[in-house]
Motif scaffolding. Structure first.
Motif, PDB file in Angstrom:
ATOM      1  N   THR A 106      22.585 -74.596  17.220  1.00  0.00           N
ATOM      2  CA  THR A 106      22.490 -73.560  16.186  1.00  0.00           C
ATOM      3  C   THR A 106      21.092 -73.502  15.580  1.00  0.00           C
ATOM      4  O   THR A 106      20.532 -72.426  15.382  1.00  0.00           O
ATOM      5  CB  THR A 106      23.522 -73.825  15.081  1.00  0.00           C
ATOM      6  OG1 THR A 106      24.840 -73.788  15.649  1.00  0.00           O
ATOM      7  CG2 THR A 106      23.424 -72.789  13.973  1.00  0.00           C
ATOM      8  N   GLN A 148      18.297 -73.070  18.863  1.00  0.00           N
ATOM      9  CA  GLN A 148      18.524 -72.029  19.869  1.00  0.00           C
ATOM     10  C   GLN A 148      17.634 -72.276  21.093  1.00  0.00           C
ATOM     11  O   GLN A 148      16.885 -71.401  21.538  1.00  0.00           O
ATOM     12  CB  GLN A 148      18.249 -70.646  19.268  1.00  0.00           C
ATOM     13  CG  GLN A 148      19.083 -70.341  18.044  1.00  0.00           C
ATOM     14  CD  GLN A 148      18.667 -69.074  17.332  1.00  0.00           C
ATOM     15  OE1 GLN A 148      17.841 -68.315  17.820  1.00  0.00           O
ATOM     16  NE2 GLN A 148      19.232 -68.839  16.165  1.00  0.00           N
ATOM     17  N   SER A 202      26.545 -75.132  24.133  1.00  0.00           N
ATOM     18  CA  SER A 202      25.526 -74.082  24.171  1.00  0.00           C
ATOM     19  C   SER A 202      26.030 -72.816  24.856  1.00  0.00           C
ATOM     20  O   SER A 202      25.516 -71.723  24.607  1.00  0.00           O
ATOM     21  CB  SER A 202      24.269 -74.582  24.880  1.00  0.00           C
ATOM     22  OG  SER A 202      24.531 -74.851  26.255  1.00  0.00           O
TER      23      SER A 202
END
Length: 610
Positions: A361, A364, A422
């Motif tokens: 988060t 990224q 992810s």
């Protein structure tokens, strides 16, 4: 092709004319007495107009030509026209503001706000005619994220016709190439005693050789504040380095906030003030992206894990890490304090998943570093619960290969957790280790070359490099005999020098070629060089913190940057005068780069060489 140099008009005339002038002689700026010299120039103008590559760093990879004249201009006269898809325009606008701030940083102190040709008492001489400057920046792609496939190419053209405005055109495939083009433009500007100068003509096409041009920074041994990390990113942007590989945790400390598991930082940070909060990390990621720098996080595991993980038993989760702080440390790890993951504890994987979710988060990331180095088998062998696990599953708890197999199983499981978290097949990085050595010999299929990039920290002549290339592994080169910036200082355990002495000079850094290393292992008909994805210089922080960060990184990091951007056929000797000047420019922009030579050498090219 021609490049045009611009000069920015300084805010005040010299109080007294200098007795010195400079002439360009055989590609070098040579200081001469001004008496009787009719073709002399000021120092900044000479640096811009003398030499094939002007004052640009790193050197361009495509056709480049730089003119022999400069044009005066004022910063306030610079106007921008931005042509780009809507998602990119805000980033481009910010990039132009950063560009102007860089020019203001170069302006000599005390001169801002006064017109060219005016003395401090208000009396004015005839002013230099400052030219308007129009900068057009055009970007094709709407992408705002940096990936391994992102084009960082740009073309820069500067042109000027007497009586008209100066035209600067930067064309780029992506925002990141356009940002690099603006950086080059800033390097075509110098302040002289009377004028700030822009090269009046230029035509430069450029693109990097490698997609990963990195610095590896350790903030776990010694906490480095965000202000110093931002300054490092600023310096990386000046040198077109594009990856800050952040070794953010280790056995010593766990200083990054994981919102879903706050006990990691509560038990792992050196103090409540020495913590990177989730909000601060997200902002640093944005700060880096705006400057063309990705933040590549590393959660080193399953070794290099200790403080921050020691609360498991009190929480009813069992031991999450073993050998934490164990003594004598030499028996359990490479440096104090010791610690490794308890890789047979299912609860440890639950915590690991929480960390991965937060990292995904916050960062990224388009690539993710899983660490993987310096496992000490004896740590696991002497942990009763792990040895008992081996016995219970029919293995010999005295056999090292049993623990190698557990390590391999950990790596498979951890990689699956990351991919599930992810939601994409992010390339994974690992340091060279016994596991990658085993993989290179074909003993296992734990690390498919299609999924992993191996970061090499052995010597540049280690046969393991050839074995990895033969197996088809992409590599990031960080050979410690050239690119470890913590080497050559006093030992911090024991006496004498630290383990990787001697000190790695900027010349050693510059002359270390990833391409040459790969080719040294090539059999006839192979193309190992194409497997090299780039390189990273490493600064471990056992003996470095915010007080020494700049001087340890720069200007050696600039030498690294030119090697990774251009892979030049020339050696460090040919880069000396440009790097000495670039170091001065970095200092003017607020980077505490280490001095390379006396100032006399900067003012007299070619004198201080053997």
């Amino acid at each position: 092709m021609r490049l045009l140099l611009l000069c920015c008009a300084l805010a005040a005339a010299r109080a007294e004319p200098s007795v010195w002038t400079w002439r360009c002689e055989s590609g070098s700026c040579v200081r001469r007495s001004a008496a009787g010299v009719t073709d002399g120039m000021q120092f900044g103008t000479c640096k811009l107009t003398c030499g094939e590559l002007s004052a640009v760093w790193p050197r361009p990879t495509g056709p480049a030509a730089f003119g022999s004249e400069t044009v005066p201009f004022l910063i306030d006269s610079v106007q921008f026209q931005l042509v780009a898809p809507d998602p990119v325009k805000p980033m481009l606008q910010t990039a132009t503001e950063i560009f102007l701030d860089s020019l203001r940083a170069l302006q000599p102190s005390g001169l801002g706000g006064r017109r060219s040709g005016c003395r401090p008492d208000g009396a004015c001489e005839p002013a230099v005619a400052e030219q308007a400057v129009k900068v057009t920046v055009a970007v094709e792609s709407a992408d705002t994220a940096l990936t391994l496939e992102t084009g960082e190419d740009s073309q820069l053209v500067v042109s000027y016709t007497a009586g008209s405005e100066v035209s600067v055109v930067i064309n780029a495939t992506t925002f990141f190439g356009a940002r690099h083009g603006l950086e080059t433009l800033s390097q075509l500007i110098e302040y002289d005693d009377d004028n700030a100068c822009l090269q009046a003509s230029a035509d430069r096409t450029d693109a990097p050789v490698y997609p990963i041009r990195a610095l590896t920074i350790d903030t776990a041994r010694s906490f480095i504040p965000l202000s110093a990390l931002r300054r490092t990113i600023d310096a990386m942007a000046m040198n077109k380095l594009n990856t800050l590989h952040w070794h953010v945790t280790d056995t010593h400390s766990f200083p990054i906030e994981v919102s879903s598991e706050p006990r990691l930082v509560q038990y792992g940070a050196y103090s409540p003030q020495q913590v990177y909060t989730a909000r601060e990390v997200a902002e640093l990621v944005r700060y880096g992206r705006q400057r063309g720098v990705r933040l590549l996080p590393e959660l080193d595991a399953p070794a290099h894990v200790g403080y921050g993980w020691q609360w498991g038993e009190d929480a009813g989760l069992g031991r999450l890490a073993v050998c934490v702080g164990e003594e004598p440390w030499q028996s359990y790890c490479v440096e104090p304090p010791c610690g490794q993951m308890n890789i047979i504890n299912d609860n440890m994987y639950t915590v690991l998943e929480k960390i991965y979710k937060d990292f995904n988060t916050l960062f990224q990331p388009d690539i993710f570093h899983m660490g993987g180095d310096e496992i000490n088998i004896n740590c696991w062998k002497t942990s009763p619960e792990i040895a008992d696990y081996v016995s219970d599953h029919g293995g010999d708890p005295t056999d090292d290969s049993e623990y190698m197999e557990l390590w391999a199983q950990y790596q498979l499981r951890a990689a699956d957790i990351w991919r599930n978290v992810s939601g994409r097949d992010t390339p994974l990085l690992l340091w060279t280790s016994d596991l990658t050595s085993q993989e290179a010999s074909g003993a296992s299929s734990v690390l498919p070359p299609s999924q992993y990039i191996i970061q090499v920290w052995t010597t540049g002549s280690d046969q393991q490099i050839g074995d990895l290339l033969q197996q088809g592994y992409p590599l990031v080169i960080s050979n410690y005999d050239a690119w470890y910036f913590d080497c050559g200082f006093s030992a911090w355990v024991g006496a004498g020098h630290n383990w990787c002495a001697p000190y790695k000079s900027w010349q050693t850094v510059y002359d270390n070629s990833p391409r040459a290393i790969a080719r040294s292992f090539e059999p006839s008909g192979a193309d190992y060089a194409s497997l090299v994805r780039g390189g990273s210089a490493v600064l471990w922080s056992e003996q470095s913190d915010a007080q020494t960060l700049d001087s340890r990184l720069w200007p050696r990091g600039a030498a690294l940057a030119e090697r990774l951007w251009a892979e030049p056929d020339t050696d460090s000797a040919a880069a000396l005068t440009r790097l000495v000047h670039h170091r001065e420019r970095m200092v003017q922009r607020g980077i505490g780069a280490e001095l390379m030579q006396p100032e006399y050498c900067h003012m007299n090219d070619g004198i201080c060489v053997l």
